[in-house]
Write a protein that holds these residues in place. Structure first.
Motif, PDB file in Angstrom:
ATOM      1  N   THR A 210       0.867  -1.180   0.000  1.00 28.63           N
ATOM      2  CA  THR A 210       0.000   0.000   0.000  1.00 28.63           C
ATOM      3  C   THR A 210       0.903   1.229   0.000  1.00 28.63           C
ATOM      4  OG1 THR A 210      -0.136  -0.086   2.421  1.00 28.63           O
ATOM      5  CG2 THR A 210      -1.932  -1.111   1.163  1.00 28.63           C
ATOM      6  N   PHE A 211       0.646   2.160  -0.914  1.00 27.22           N
ATOM      7  CA  PHE A 211       1.458   3.362  -1.061  1.00 27.22           C
ATOM      8  C   PHE A 211       0.594   4.595  -0.825  1.00 27.22           C
ATOM      9  CE2 PHE A 211       3.146   0.123  -3.911  1.00 27.22           C
ATOM     10  CZ  PHE A 211       4.498   0.110  -3.583  1.00 27.22           C
ATOM     11  N   ARG A 212       1.106   5.535  -0.039  1.00 28.62           N
ATOM     12  CA  ARG A 212       0.389   6.790   0.148  1.00 28.62           C
ATOM     13  C   ARG A 212       0.453   7.611  -1.115  1.00 28.62           C
ATOM     14  NH1 ARG A 212       1.834   9.602   5.773  1.00 28.62           N
ATOM     15  NH2 ARG A 212       1.491  11.404   4.404  1.00 28.62           N
ATOM     16  N   ALA A 213      -0.714   8.053  -1.583  1.00 30.35           N
ATOM     17  CA  ALA A 213      -0.780   8.758  -2.863  1.00 30.35           C
ATOM     18  C   ALA A 213      -0.080  10.108  -2.805  1.00 30.35           C
ATOM     19  CB  ALA A 213      -2.242   8.939  -3.279  1.00 30.35           C
ATOM     20  N   ASP A 214      -0.040  10.757  -1.635  1.00 31.98           N
ATOM     21  CA  ASP A 214       0.594  12.074  -1.553  1.00 31.98           C
ATOM     22  C   ASP A 214       2.111  11.973  -1.677  1.00 31.98           C
ATOM     23  OD1 ASP A 214       1.612  12.386   1.656  1.00 31.98           O
ATOM     24  OD2 ASP A 214       0.077  10.892   1.223  1.00 31.98           O
ATOM     25  N   ARG A 215       2.674  10.764  -1.633  1.00 33.73           N
ATOM     26  CA  ARG A 215       4.121  10.591  -1.779  1.00 33.73           C
ATOM     27  C   ARG A 215       4.494   9.960  -3.117  1.00 33.73           C
ATOM     28  NH1 ARG A 215       5.032   8.252   4.348  1.00 33.73           N
ATOM     29  NH2 ARG A 215       4.779  10.241   5.421  1.00 33.73           N
ATOM     30  N   ILE A 216       3.518   9.852  -4.011  1.00 36.60           N
ATOM     31  CA  ILE A 216       3.749   9.245  -5.322  1.00 36.60           C
ATOM     32  C   ILE A 216       3.912  10.330  -6.385  1.00 36.60           C
ATOM     33  CG2 ILE A 216       2.669   7.902  -7.162  1.00 36.60           C
ATOM     34  CD1 ILE A 216       1.392   6.155  -5.081  1.00 36.60           C
ATOM     35  N   THR A 217       4.944  10.189  -7.206  1.00 39.14           N
ATOM     36  CA  THR A 217       5.129  11.035  -8.386  1.00 39.14           C
ATOM     37  C   THR A 217       5.149  10.118  -9.599  1.00 39.14           C
ATOM     38  OG1 THR A 217       6.456  12.616  -7.116  1.00 39.14           O
ATOM     39  CG2 THR A 217       6.579  12.752  -9.520  1.00 39.14           C
ATOM     40  N   PRO A 218       4.028  10.017 -10.324  1.00 42.58           N
ATOM     41  CA  PRO A 218       3.969   9.074 -11.453  1.00 42.58           C
ATOM     42  C   PRO A 218       4.965   9.419 -12.549  1.00 42.58           C
ATOM     43  CG  PRO A 218       1.771   9.826 -10.812  1.00 42.58           C
ATOM     44  CD  PRO A 218       2.756  10.716 -10.109  1.00 42.58           C
ATOM     45  N   ARG A 219       5.468   8.374 -13.192  1.00 38.08           N
ATOM     46  CA  ARG A 219       6.321   8.534 -14.367  1.00 38.08           C
ATOM     47  C   ARG A 219       5.542   8.118 -15.610  1.00 38.08           C
ATOM     48  NH1 ARG A 219      12.591   6.751 -13.448  1.00 38.08           N
ATOM     49  NH2 ARG A 219      13.036   8.037 -11.609  1.00 38.08           N
ATOM     50  N   THR A 220       5.933   8.673 -16.738  1.00 31.54           N
ATOM     51  CA  THR A 220       5.297   8.319 -18.010  1.00 31.54           C
ATOM     52  C   THR A 220       6.352   7.773 -18.954  1.00 31.54           C
ATOM     53  OG1 THR A 220       5.589  10.598 -18.773  1.00 31.54           O
ATOM     54  CG2 THR A 220       3.471  10.033 -17.774  1.00 31.54           C
ATOM     55  N   PRO A 221       5.943   6.909 -19.872  1.00 37.86           N
ATOM     56  CA  PRO A 221       4.578   6.379 -20.030  1.00 37.86           C
ATOM     57  C   PRO A 221       4.319   5.230 -19.077  1.00 37.86           C
ATOM     58  CG  PRO A 221       6.016   5.442 -21.685  1.00 37.86           C
ATOM     59  CD  PRO A 221       6.862   6.409 -20.910  1.00 37.86           C
ATOM     60  N   GLU A 230      -5.480 -11.911  -7.868  1.00 35.82           N
ATOM     61  CA  GLU A 230      -6.523 -11.983  -6.842  1.00 35.82           C
ATOM     62  C   GLU A 230      -5.977 -11.435  -5.535  1.00 35.82           C
ATOM     63  OE1 GLU A 230      -9.505 -15.214  -4.659  1.00 35.82           O
ATOM     64  OE2 GLU A 230      -8.190 -15.831  -6.321  1.00 35.82           O
ATOM     65  N   LEU A 231      -6.653 -10.431  -4.998  1.00 40.53           N
ATOM     66  CA  LEU A 231      -6.237  -9.820  -3.748  1.00 40.53           C
ATOM     67  C   LEU A 231      -6.434 -10.804  -2.605  1.00 40.53           C
ATOM     68  CD1 LEU A 231      -5.242  -6.946  -2.945  1.00 40.53           C
ATOM     69  CD2 LEU A 231      -7.586  -6.471  -2.231  1.00 40.53           C
ATOM     70  N   PRO A 232      -5.484 -10.911  -1.668  1.00 42.46           N
ATOM     71  CA  PRO A 232      -5.657 -11.831  -0.531  1.00 42.46           C
ATOM     72  C   PRO A 232      -6.979 -11.579   0.184  1.00 42.46           C
ATOM     73  CG  PRO A 232      -3.423 -10.979  -0.573  1.00 42.46           C
ATOM     74  CD  PRO A 232      -4.179 -10.235  -1.638  1.00 42.46           C
ATOM     75  N   GLY A 233      -7.769 -12.616   0.318  1.00 40.00           N
ATOM     76  CA  GLY A 233      -9.076 -12.476   0.946  1.00 40.00           C
ATOM     77  C   GLY A 233     -10.154 -12.045  -0.021  1.00 40.00           C
ATOM     78  N   GLY A 234      -9.758 -11.516  -1.179  1.00 36.06           N
ATOM     79  CA  GLY A 234     -10.717 -11.136  -2.196  1.00 36.06           C
ATOM     80  C   GLY A 234     -11.466  -9.846  -1.943  1.00 36.06           C
ATOM     81  N   ASP A 235     -11.219  -9.180  -0.816  1.00 33.83           N
ATOM     82  CA  ASP A 235     -11.962  -7.972  -0.460  1.00 33.83           C
ATOM     83  C   ASP A 235     -10.976  -6.870  -0.125  1.00 33.83           C
ATOM     84  OD1 ASP A 235     -14.624  -6.656   0.405  1.00 33.83           O
ATOM     85  OD2 ASP A 235     -13.320  -6.378   2.145  1.00 33.83           O
ATOM     86  N   VAL A 236     -11.019  -5.761  -0.886  1.00 31.17           N
ATOM     87  CA  VAL A 236     -10.034  -4.707  -0.690  1.00 31.17           C
ATOM     88  C   VAL A 236     -10.201  -4.018   0.662  1.00 31.17           C
ATOM     89  CG1 VAL A 236     -11.455  -2.958  -1.852  1.00 31.17           C
ATOM     90  CG2 VAL A 236      -8.968  -2.679  -1.752  1.00 31.17           C
ATOM     91  N   ALA A 237     -11.441  -3.888   1.154  1.00 32.88           N
ATOM     92  CA  ALA A 237     -11.656  -3.231   2.442  1.00 32.88           C
ATOM     93  C   ALA A 237     -11.015  -4.032   3.572  1.00 32.88           C
ATOM     94  CB  ALA A 237     -13.152  -3.048   2.697  1.00 32.88           C
ATOM     95  N   ALA A 238     -11.225  -5.342   3.578  1.00 28.31           N
ATOM     96  CA  ALA A 238     -10.637  -6.189   4.620  1.00 28.31           C
ATOM     97  C   ALA A 238      -9.118  -6.208   4.499  1.00 28.31           C
ATOM     98  CB  ALA A 238     -11.204  -7.600   4.524  1.00 28.31           C
ATOM     99  N   PHE A 239      -8.610  -6.213   3.262  1.00 27.24           N
ATOM    100  CA  PHE A 239      -7.168  -6.243   3.059  1.00 27.24           C
ATOM    101  C   PHE A 239      -6.518  -4.983   3.619  1.00 27.24           C
ATOM    102  CE2 PHE A 239      -3.543  -4.944   0.448  1.00 27.24           C
ATOM    103  CZ  PHE A 239      -2.697  -6.017   0.625  1.00 27.24           C
ATOM    104  N   VAL A 240      -7.065  -3.818   3.282  1.00 27.02           N
ATOM    105  CA  VAL A 240      -6.494  -2.561   3.753  1.00 27.02           C
ATOM    106  C   VAL A 240      -6.603  -2.453   5.267  1.00 27.02           C
ATOM    107  CG1 VAL A 240      -6.719  -0.050   3.673  1.00 27.02           C
ATOM    108  CG2 VAL A 240      -6.881  -1.384   1.568  1.00 27.02           C
TER     109      VAL A 240
END
Length: 339
Positions: A210-221, A230-240
């Motif tokens: 999991t990465f904090r979006a405020d610390r991400i600087t996307p590169r292109t392309p 498949e996310l572990p557990g299959g549910d993003v809310a439970a995973f986070v």
């Protein structure tokens, strides 16, 4: 005037239907609106004159489709949509997405073009969004970064970005390596506790991160397309939730204990967000709760003004003894013992 209002309401209903699915058979639209197919055709022509790009499919089962236009035509909202829009724009200030000023301007623009009846309803709907107190202010995220991350998630394209997490001075080699460019397969963009996070499969570390979006600087392309894992557990809310509990992704706290409190279960449950409360009697209940540490768990349970019986485990009982000695020292003038 009554005929004009009836026609306007019908046009609004027609536009709402066209926005709910890709293709609408003309006969089905006529049935839903309780009008003739000829009236449907006339109403579609009126919406086209207003700037809505509606295309017609020929044939016996021909229908209509609302295409994406190059210009924004006049917006039409029914009462429920207007209220929902006003609420959404007012609480946007807590999203941490850097859109607070734009949301305020959008609400003012929408308000000006609404009929007096809807404008009055929105003016009486004043929402004050109050966030939970936090030790540190939530950082703002550039809206362009959120758009770029969301686009990569939607397109299922690998993403490269620079990431700058908090690293103590003189950190380890592993900590300094965190500043290197990252290559990930983005899966979800989520918000948690007022902050935005990207849930992704790290290609170099071969694991979920999991990465904090405020610390991400996307590169292109962006990179090549990928097949979603498949996310572990299959549910993003439970995973986070599991990740922020410090667990290995199982969704459980590192420390979990069970006690019996001399309090009604209804009282305890009001102050326990994630615990399990079981009523045992008029003034007695069982509480199962988790925390980051055993002393932290003991302190959380101790905030209930009631007698406590520890069911288990032994680590929780030891934590209560540890806190008892600490509190006893704090209640006297004698200095704490040196270990």
């Amino acid at each position: 005037m009554g005929i004009v209002q009836k026609t306007s309401a019908r046009l609004l209903s027609l536009l709402s239907l066209l926005q709910t699915r890709r293709d609408w058979p003309g006969a089905l639209l006529a049935e839903r609106l309780d009008i003739s197919p000829r009236t449907v055709r006339r109403d579609v022509d009126r919406l086209r004159e207003l700037g809505y790009p509606i295309v017609a499919a020929k044939g016996p089962d021909g229908g209509y489709r609302l295409e994406a236009g190059t210009e924004l035509p006049p917006l039409l909202f029914d009462d429920e949509q207007a209220v929902a829009l006003a609420v959404a724009l007012q609480i946007a200030v807590t999203a941490g997405a850097g859109i607070e000023e734009a949301a305020a301007r959008a609400l003012n623009t929408v308000r000006q073009v609404m009929p007096a009846r809807l404008r009055h309803r929105i003016d009486t709907l004043q929402v004050t969004a109050v966030e939970r107190p936090v030790n540190r202010p939530n950082p703002q995220v550039d809206s362009g970064v959120l758009v770029a991350l969301s686009a990569a998630v939607h397109a299922r394209e690998a993403l490269r970005f620079d990431y700058t997490p908090e690293t103590p001075p003189g950190g380890t080699d592993d900590e300094r390596a965190e500043h290197l460019p990252r290559r990930v397969q983005p899966h979800h963009l989520v918000t948690w506790g007022g902050r935005w996070y990207l849930v992704a499969w790290d290609l170099d570390r071969e694991g979920w991160r999991t990465f904090r979006a405020d610390r991400i600087t996307p590169r292109t392309p962006t990179g090549p397309r990928f097949a979603p894992r498949e996310l572990p557990g299959g549910d993003v809310a439970a995973f986070v939730a599991g990740r922020f509990r410090g667990s290995d992704g199982s969704g459980d706290w590192p420390c979990r204990g069970e006690v019996i409190l001399d309090l009604p279960g209804a009282v305890v449950s009001r102050y326990t967000r994630e615990g399990v409360v079981e009523e045992l009697g008029p003034n007695r209940c069982r509480l199962v709760l988790g925390s980051w540490s055993w002393p932290g768990l003991a302190a959380a349970i101790g905030r209930f003004d009631a007698d406590i019986e520890v069911v288990g485990p032994a680590e929780l009982k030891d934590a209560f003894a540890h806190l008892a000695r600490r509190y006893a020292n704090a209640a006297t003038d004698a200095p704490p013992p040196i270990h």
